[in-house]
Design a protein around this motif. Structure first.
Motif, PDB file in Angstrom:
ATOM      1  N   LYS A   1      11.946  36.924  35.161  1.00 23.72           N
ATOM      2  CA  LYS A   1      12.067  35.677  35.918  1.00 23.72           C
ATOM      3  C   LYS A   1      13.521  35.229  35.974  1.00 23.72           C
ATOM      4  O   LYS A   1      14.334  35.622  35.144  1.00 23.72           O
ATOM      5  CB  LYS A   1      11.204  34.583  35.277  1.00 23.72           C
ATOM      6  N   ASP A   2      13.824  34.391  36.961  1.00 20.59           N
ATOM      7  CA  ASP A   2      15.183  33.867  37.065  1.00 20.59           C
ATOM      8  C   ASP A   2      15.351  32.687  36.108  1.00 20.59           C
ATOM      9  O   ASP A   2      14.490  31.812  36.027  1.00 20.59           O
ATOM     10  CB  ASP A   2      15.511  33.458  38.492  1.00 20.59           C
ATOM     11  N   VAL A   3      16.463  32.706  35.396  1.00 18.52           N
ATOM     12  CA  VAL A   3      16.782  31.680  34.405  1.00 18.52           C
ATOM     13  C   VAL A   3      18.209  31.202  34.664  1.00 18.52           C
ATOM     14  O   VAL A   3      19.104  32.014  34.925  1.00 18.52           O
ATOM     15  CB  VAL A   3      16.658  32.236  32.972  1.00 18.52           C
ATOM     16  N   THR A   4      18.424  29.917  34.582  1.00 19.85           N
ATOM     17  CA  THR A   4      19.756  29.356  34.829  1.00 19.85           C
ATOM     18  C   THR A   4      20.643  29.451  33.593  1.00 19.85           C
ATOM     19  O   THR A   4      20.188  29.205  32.472  1.00 19.85           O
ATOM     20  CB  THR A   4      19.639  27.878  35.250  1.00 19.85           C
ATOM     21  N   PHE A   5      21.880  29.835  33.797  1.00 13.99           N
ATOM     22  CA  PHE A   5      22.885  29.762  32.729  1.00 13.99           C
ATOM     23  C   PHE A   5      24.052  28.928  33.239  1.00 13.99           C
ATOM     24  O   PHE A   5      24.248  28.799  34.454  1.00 13.99           O
ATOM     25  CB  PHE A   5      23.345  31.161  32.294  1.00 13.99           C
TER      26      PHE A   5
ATOM     27  N   GLN B   1      22.784  35.420  25.256  1.00 11.71           N
ATOM     28  CA  GLN B   1      21.740  35.282  26.271  1.00 11.71           C
ATOM     29  C   GLN B   1      21.851  36.408  27.300  1.00 11.71           C
ATOM     30  O   GLN B   1      20.845  37.037  27.662  1.00 11.71           O
ATOM     31  CB  GLN B   1      21.838  33.926  26.969  1.00 11.71           C
ATOM     32  N   ILE B   2      23.066  36.671  27.762  1.00  8.10           N
ATOM     33  CA  ILE B   2      23.283  37.724  28.756  1.00  8.10           C
ATOM     34  C   ILE B   2      23.011  39.098  28.149  1.00  8.10           C
ATOM     35  O   ILE B   2      22.365  39.956  28.781  1.00  8.10           O
ATOM     36  CB  ILE B   2      24.718  37.639  29.314  1.00  8.10           C
ATOM     37  N   GLN B   3      23.461  39.302  26.938  1.00  5.50           N
ATOM     38  CA  GLN B   3      23.217  40.582  26.268  1.00  5.50           C
ATOM     39  C   GLN B   3      21.727  40.823  26.053  1.00  5.50           C
ATOM     40  O   GLN B   3      21.223  41.924  26.303  1.00  5.50           O
ATOM     41  CB  GLN B   3      23.946  40.619  24.932  1.00  5.50           C
ATOM     42  N   GLY B   4      21.013  39.782  25.631  1.00  4.83           N
ATOM     43  CA  GLY B   4      19.583  39.922  25.423  1.00  4.83           C
ATOM     44  C   GLY B   4      18.836  40.226  26.705  1.00  4.83           C
ATOM     45  O   GLY B   4      17.856  40.987  26.703  1.00  4.83           O
TER      46      GLY B   4
ATOM     47  N   GLN C   1      34.328  27.024  47.842  1.00  5.25           N
ATOM     48  CA  GLN C   1      34.399  26.407  46.526  1.00  5.25           C
ATOM     49  C   GLN C   1      34.394  27.508  45.466  1.00  5.25           C
ATOM     50  O   GLN C   1      33.926  28.612  45.723  1.00  5.25           O
ATOM     51  CB  GLN C   1      33.181  25.511  46.281  1.00  5.25           C
ATOM     52  N   PRO C   2      34.862  27.193  44.274  1.00  5.84           N
ATOM     53  CA  PRO C   2      34.711  28.161  43.184  1.00  5.84           C
ATOM     54  C   PRO C   2      33.300  28.061  42.600  1.00  5.84           C
ATOM     55  O   PRO C   2      32.734  26.972  42.504  1.00  5.84           O
ATOM     56  CB  PRO C   2      35.748  27.680  42.162  1.00  5.84           C
ATOM     57  N   TYR C   3      32.716  29.185  42.263  1.00  2.00           N
ATOM     58  CA  TYR C   3      31.414  29.216  41.598  1.00  2.00           C
ATOM     59  C   TYR C   3      31.500  30.163  40.409  1.00  2.00           C
ATOM     60  O   TYR C   3      32.299  31.100  40.404  1.00  2.00           O
ATOM     61  CB  TYR C   3      30.319  29.696  42.557  1.00  2.00           C
ATOM     62  N   PHE C   4      30.661  29.929  39.415  1.00  2.00           N
ATOM     63  CA  PHE C   4      30.685  30.760  38.217  1.00  2.00           C
ATOM     64  C   PHE C   4      29.800  31.981  38.408  1.00  2.00           C
ATOM     65  O   PHE C   4      28.582  31.865  38.519  1.00  2.00           O
ATOM     66  CB  PHE C   4      30.224  29.950  37.000  1.00  2.00           C
ATOM     67  N   LEU C   5      30.434  33.153  38.479  1.00  2.77           N
ATOM     68  CA  LEU C   5      29.737  34.429  38.626  1.00  2.77           C
ATOM     69  C   LEU C   5      28.672  34.351  39.728  1.00  2.77           C
ATOM     70  O   LEU C   5      27.487  34.590  39.494  1.00  2.77           O
ATOM     71  CB  LEU C   5      29.114  34.835  37.286  1.00  2.77           C
TER      72      LEU C   5
ATOM     73  N   ASN D   1      29.363  25.424  38.261  1.00  3.41           N
ATOM     74  CA  ASN D   1      29.484  25.919  36.883  1.00  3.41           C
ATOM     75  C   ASN D   1      28.174  26.480  36.329  1.00  3.41           C
ATOM     76  O   ASN D   1      27.980  26.553  35.123  1.00  3.41           O
ATOM     77  CB  ASN D   1      29.999  24.811  35.954  1.00  3.41           C
ATOM     78  N   ARG D   2      27.292  26.910  37.240  1.00  2.00           N
ATOM     79  CA  ARG D   2      26.049  27.522  36.762  1.00  2.00           C
ATOM     80  C   ARG D   2      25.561  28.570  37.754  1.00  2.00           C
ATOM     81  O   ARG D   2      25.975  28.573  38.916  1.00  2.00           O
ATOM     82  CB  ARG D   2      24.967  26.473  36.519  1.00  2.00           C
ATOM     83  N   ASN D   3      24.677  29.441  37.279  1.00  2.00           N
ATOM     84  CA  ASN D   3      24.077  30.441  38.149  1.00  2.00           C
ATOM     85  C   ASN D   3      22.785  30.927  37.518  1.00  2.00           C
ATOM     86  O   ASN D   3      22.307  30.334  36.548  1.00  2.00           O
ATOM     87  CB  ASN D   3      25.040  31.586  38.437  1.00  2.00           C
ATOM     88  N   ARG D   4      22.245  32.032  38.044  1.00  6.51           N
ATOM     89  CA  ARG D   4      20.945  32.514  37.562  1.00  6.51           C
ATOM     90  C   ARG D   4      21.025  33.973  37.138  1.00  6.51           C
ATOM     91  O   ARG D   4      21.707  34.767  37.769  1.00  6.51           O
ATOM     92  CB  ARG D   4      19.882  32.379  38.661  1.00  6.51           C
TER      93      ARG D   4
END
Length: 232
Positions: A50-54, A84-87, A7-11, A41-44
Motif C-alpha cells: 500500500k502507499d504510505v506517506t513519508f 522506514q525506507i529500508q524496511g 516548486q521544489p518537492y521531496f523525492l 516536504n512529503r511523498n509516498r
C-alpha cells in the motif's frame, strides 16, 4: 530554448523528472509561499503493498512564510526515515544501487528547507544522468513581486525561452495567447502510465521516484523519462 518552472518537492514522482528532462533550463521556485498541505516536504512510498506517506518535519513557523524561509525541524529523525525506507524496499531488486543515494539525500545536514529539497533534486538528476541545467528562481533578475502567469512570463523572458513546458495540471492556469504574444510556445507534458513489478502485488502508481529507482535499472528509468510522455 526550453524552460520549465516548478516548486521544489521531496523525492517527487517520475513525472517531475520527465518535466525536468524536457527542458534545457529548469527553474526551481524558492521564493513562493510554502503550502502546508501540499507535497513540498512529503511523498509516498510502497509499504506492505500500500502507499504510505513519508515526510520531512519542519520547524514550527508562520504559514505565510516562503519555502526559502522554512527550516527543517531540529529533531528530524533521519535514522527513522531511512529505516522506514529500508524496511519497505530492502528486498527490491535495485535496493543496493538506490539506497546509498537515498541515504546521502536524507542525511544532508542543511537546515533550510529549500536547500534540503534542492540538493535532493540535483542528486537524483545526476544519478539518472539528466543533463538539464537547474537554477533557482530568486537568482533570476525579474520583479519577484509578480504573481502566477505574469511571474512565469517574466522568468521565461529573462532566460530567453522560446518554449515554456509546464506540467499538465497547469492547463487551466496559463493562456497560450499570452505566451504567444511574447514569442513563447506553451507546451504541457502529460505522463503516460508506467508500471513495473512491485513484489508481485497489484501495482501502486505514481509513488516517489524512490519506488521507481528501487524496482528499475537506471536505463529503464531514463527511457521512461525521455519517451513515456506526450507534449500537448
Amino acid at each position: 530554448m526550453k524552460v520549465a518552472i516548478m516548486q521544489p518537492y521531496f523525492l517527487p514522482y517520475v513525472g517531475y523528472f520527465q518535466l525536468l528532462a524536457a527542458a534545457d533550463v529548469f527553474v526551481v521556485y524558492d521564493n513562493i509561499k510554502y503550502t502546508k498541505k501540499g507535497w513540498i516536504n512529503r511523498n509516498r512510498l510502497l509499504q506492505n503493498g500500500k502507499d504510505v506517506t513519508f515526510s520531512v518535519p519542519l520547524k514550527s513557523a508562520s504559514d505565510s512564510l516562503l519555502v526559502c524561509q522554512r527550516e527543517v525541524a531540529a529533531d528530524f529523525d533521519r535514522d527513522k526515515l531511512l529505516n522506514q525506507i529500508q524496511g519497505a524496499y530492502r528486498r527490491a531488486p535495485f535496493f543496493a544501487q538506490t539506497f546509498p543515494l537515498v541515504e546521502k539525500i536524507v542525511r544532508h545536514q542543511e537546515v533550510g528547507l529549500f536547500d534540503f529539497l534542492y540538493q535532493a533534486i540535483v542528486a537524483v538528476r545526476d544519478h539518472l544522468g539528466i543533463s538539464t541545467e537547474i537554477t533557482i528562481s530568486s537568482d533570476i533578475a525579474i520583479d519577484h513581486g509578480l504573481k502566477n502567469q505574469d511571474k512565469v512570463l517574466a522568468l521565461c523572458a529573462e532566460l530567453g525561452a522560446s518554449t515554456y513546458v509546464n506540467a499538465i495540471g497547469g492547463m487551466e492556469l496559463y493562456s497560450r495567447e499570452a505566451f504567444r504574444e511574447r514569442g513563447i510556445d506553451l507546451k504541457f507534458i502529460r505522463s503516460l502510465p508506467f508500471s513495473y513489478p512491485q513484489f508481485g502485488e497489484p501495482f501502486v502508481p505514481w509513488l516517489s521516484i524512490v519506488d521507481v529507482m528501487m524496482f528499475n535499472p537506471v536505463e529503464t528509468i531514463q527511457t521512461c523519462i525521455s519517451t513515456n510522455h506526450e507534449l500537448i
